[in-house]
Design an enzyme around this catalytic site. Structure first.
Site, PDB file in Angstrom:
ATOM      1  NE  ARG A  89      -3.838  -1.871   2.698  1.00  0.00           N
ATOM      2  CZ  ARG A  89      -3.756  -3.010   3.367  1.00  0.00           C
ATOM      3  NH1 ARG A  89      -2.624  -3.319   4.006  1.00  0.00           N
ATOM      4  NH2 ARG A  89      -4.770  -3.844   3.423  1.00  0.00           N
ATOM      5  NE  ARG A 207      -3.684  -2.706  -1.364  1.00  0.00           N
ATOM      6  CZ  ARG A 207      -3.275  -3.689  -0.577  1.00  0.00           C
ATOM      7  NH1 ARG A 207      -2.019  -4.078  -0.617  1.00  0.00           N
ATOM      8  NH2 ARG A 207      -4.118  -4.286   0.250  1.00  0.00           N
ATOM      9  CE1 TYR A 240      -7.225  -3.281  -5.234  1.00  0.00           C
ATOM     10  CE2 TYR A 240      -7.726  -4.710  -3.375  1.00  0.00           C
ATOM     11  CZ  TYR A 240      -7.052  -3.634  -3.908  1.00  0.00           C
ATOM     12  OH  TYR A 240      -6.222  -2.900  -3.118  1.00  0.00           O
TER      13      TYR A 240
END
Length: 262
Positions: A89, A207, A240
């Protein structure tokens, strides 16, 4: 409060509006426990819908290959290589120190990065499973060693040496880089790599790109969840979803093998 929240709803996304309301509600509850207010008026408020949130996106394989070749030898290149190929992150990458980057570990351990702290208060991690140690791909090890050597050489010129507690990606002043500073340099790298609209990208999307590339390669969602430090695969799927493979093929392939007519 209703009027104030309605005004905010025209400016910020729904998710941000809910976070803001949560802070207000807890603040009033804190005052209520100390006798400063009689009741928590936030309990009677319905949070309005805010502006549509900014959808996240991820780099394609060709775009990822382009940025990995951009601005080689610079700190932002090393930052991008680490974030994209290891999946840290932004708030974990900025405060990273050399004592947590094991480029030449003892024994049979592979080179790895110990993601043990963040920029949050007291360095605590986002979740319990966010504290993790991640093996580094060979290319990352090569880039990070070159970055370390370059940083050491620069320090030696001023009569200093690289300390274990030293930041991996420090500001020229030696202090922690701000998120804005990293984002500005990241967008400059994207511009150099020839990506369109570099201003539309954020460092957090390195990410999401990490997740997308692994998913496209066929890695199990449970394994991806462990790598990114999620408490479970449901979080990975929820956050995601657009980056994950839309078709889960393992079941069909297994059944084809089980009931093969050949």
């Amino acid at each position: 409060m209703d009027i104030w929240l309605d005004g905010r709803a025209e400016l910020i996304a729904t998710a941000s509006l809910k976070l803001l309301f949560s802070v207000l509600r807890r603040s009033i509850a804190h005052a209520q426990r100390r006798g400063r207010v009689v009741r928590n008026v936030a309990d009677y408020v319905v949070v309005p819908e805010g502006r549509p949130g900014r959808p996240s996106k991820s780099l394609s394989l060709s775009q990822a290959e382009s940025i990995l070749c951009a601005e080689e030898g610079t700190w932002i290149h090393a930052y991008v290589v680490l974030a994209l190929l290891v999946g840290t992150r932004p708030e974990e990458t900025r405060p990273l120190t050399w004592q947590h980057v094991q480029l030449d570990p003892d024994g049979e351990e592979k080179p790895h990065v110990q993601v043990w702290r963040s920029v949050r208060r007291h360095g605590e991690m986002k979740t319990y499973k966010s504290r993790r140690s991640l093996a580094m791909p060979r290319y990352v090890v090569t880039v990070m060693k070159a970055h370390r050597d370059q940083q050491q050489a620069a320090l030696e010129e001023s009569g200093r040496s690289l300390l274990p507690e030293g930041l991996v990606f420090p500001h020229p002043s030696g202090k922690l880089r701000t998120a804005q500073d990293v984002r500005r340099n990241f967008r400059g790298l994207l511009r150099g790599a020839g990506l369109p609209n570099p201003e539309s990208w954020t460092t957090r999307e390195l990410r999401t790109s990490f997740v997308s590339l692994l998913s496209d390669h066929g890695l199990r969602i449970e394994d991806i969840a462990r790598l990114v430090g999620h408490s479970g695969s449901s979080t990975t799927e929820r956050v995601y979803r657009k980056q994950l493979r839309p078709v889960i093929e393992a079941g069909a392939e297994a059944m084809d093998e089980i009931f093969s007519k050949d």
